[in-house]
Write an enzyme that holds these catalytic residues in place. Structure first.
Site, mmCIF file in Angstrom:
data_model
loop_
_atom_site.group_PDB
_atom_site.id
_atom_site.type_symbol
_atom_site.label_atom_id
_atom_site.label_comp_id
_atom_site.label_asym_id
_atom_site.label_seq_id
_atom_site.Cartn_x
_atom_site.Cartn_y
_atom_site.Cartn_z
ATOM 1 N N LYS A 140 -1.289 130.772 12.027
ATOM 2 C CA LYS A 140 -0.001 130.884 11.362
ATOM 3 C C LYS A 140 -0.118 131.689 10.068
ATOM 4 C CE LYS A 140 1.984 128.405 14.464
ATOM 5 N NZ LYS A 140 2.963 129.009 15.396
ATOM 6 N N HIS A 171 5.298 130.634 25.622
ATOM 7 C CA HIS A 171 5.081 129.713 24.511
ATOM 8 C C HIS A 171 4.920 128.293 25.060
ATOM 9 C CE1 HIS A 171 7.327 126.600 22.221
ATOM 10 N NE2 HIS A 171 6.625 127.030 21.192
#
Length: 385
Positions: A180, A318
């Site tokens: 991230k 995802h």
């Protein structure tokens, strides 16, 4: 064959972690169980599905609107020669729903519809990827390319923690990773990327994900900083519906970008393809059947991509869980995200799955194999008791 019961259970995620936008500490997921009058091993044959990871449970929508529609439908109208007609299930579930405004409704339908795919695979006594491949006219592979997604922001964070996490993924057999960004300032995030590269060795093995955080000026600054690193892709740069921002970034950033996990219908994807500057043979799509009305709509999305000249080999769903793993196999997609250490009890795979050299080998157990995931077993027992 008849449906006897359909139940929903809202299951909390064990995920005290954050990305650039949200904390997952309060998130939950809708687990759905569809039981029939078919008896196997002394028990009603039951299909399980859930709405993927990263939104919230949709118990109210399911119980108040969708489940009564399915239970009230003529049983014969939901069947075909092989079992349940998932297109008919989808149509029954969305009866009287207006177009647009997808959101949580799309996830609720996804959880329900996917349970019927699990049920069909169990009726055929085969893994779900085989059922999916036959339906869509594909030839499945029991080996799927996977990458380990992690690198979240923790309350007690640090570069050593990040490096140790990624080394753990290497030990599990992964050779591609995602972390991230956007939850810290640019200099700190560059430090995090550099720490990850000390483990990954090559930029082509590491993707970064901003989770929709950036405006154009921030996207430009990050693009300039990471361009020399030649990363695998730059994901969810800005708001998922800001197609103009996406187009502007593709015009200045030579590397691959990835998006699509927060698009919930084929029309959303059509707009992405028309207006967002996505480049065939270069950029990555991450739509998730559990968030976008299930596999019936997901099949329409893949057909739409190909109509626009994009290759399904650039689709990496995802979600990082068993359902999307079977979908990636059965539909011959490029690969699948994996959550080896986060988002339990749904994230990651069962102990029957093996990762080696960046590929995961699927077991031949019937359905999606959710019952074989130890972390999920208490909730499956609860929903079927």
């Amino acid at each position: 064959m008849k449906i006897k019961t359909i139940r929903e259970l809202s299951v909390p995620l064990r995920a005290n972690i954050s990305n650039a936008m949200i904390s997952f500490a309060e998130h939950d997921v809708s687990l759905v169980a569809v039981s029939t009058d078919v008896i196997r091993n002394g028990k009603p044959l039951t299909g399980f599905g859930f709405n993927s990871i990263g939104r919230f449970a949709q118990g109210g929508i399911l119980r108040d609107r969708l489940l009564p529609r399915i239970l009230g439908a003529d049983s014969e109208s939901l069947l075909n020669g092989a079992g349940f007609d998932c297109e008919a299930v989808y149509r029954a579930a969305v009866r009287n729903e207006k177009p647009g405004g997808h959101g949580d409704r799309a996830s609720a339908v996804g959880a329900l519809e996917l349970a019927f795919w699990d049920l069909n695979a169990k009726l055929a006594d085969e893994p779900a990827y085989a059922t999916i491949a036959r339906h869509f006219g594909r030839v499945p592979s029991s080996r799927v390319r996977v990458y380990a997604a992690g690198g979240y922001y923790y309350a007690q964070d640090g570069l050593k923690r990040l490096e140790d996490e990624l080394r753990g993924y290497v030990d599990l057999g992964f050779d591609a990773f995602k972390i991230k960004i956007g939850g810290a300032d640019l200099p700190r995030d560059v430090e995090r990327i550099e720490a990850a590269l000390r483990v990954c060795k090559h930029g082509s093995s590491l993707a970064v994900d901003a989770n929709g955080r950036f405006d154009f000026d921030q996207a430009l600054a990050y693009s300039q900083a990471i361009t020399p690193m030649k990363l695998r892709w730059f994901e969810e740069i800005g708001d998922p519906l800001d197609f103009e921002l996406n187009r502007r970034v593709t015009s200045i950033y030579a590397g691959a970008i990835a998006t699509g996990e927060n698009l919930f219908s084929s029309q959303d994807v059509r707009n992405l393809l028309n207006f967002a500057g996505m480049r065939p043979g270069h950029d990555i799509f991450q739509m998730d059947a559990g968030l976008s009305y299930g596999l019936t709509e997901f099949g329409r999305i893949i057909s739409l991509l190909e109509k626009f000249g994009f290759d399904r080999a650039y689709v990496y769903p995802h979600g990082g869980h068993m359902i999307n793993l079977h979908i990636a196999s059965g539909m011959n997609l490029g690969g699948c995200e994996a959550y080896p250490s986060v988002f339990q009890p749904f994230g990651g795979y069962s102990s029957l799955c093996r990762v080696d050299g960046g590929y995961l080998t699927l077991p031949d157990t019937p359905g999606f194999g959710l019952e074989y995931k130890v972390e999920l077993q208490p909730f499956i027992e609860q929903i079927t008791s």
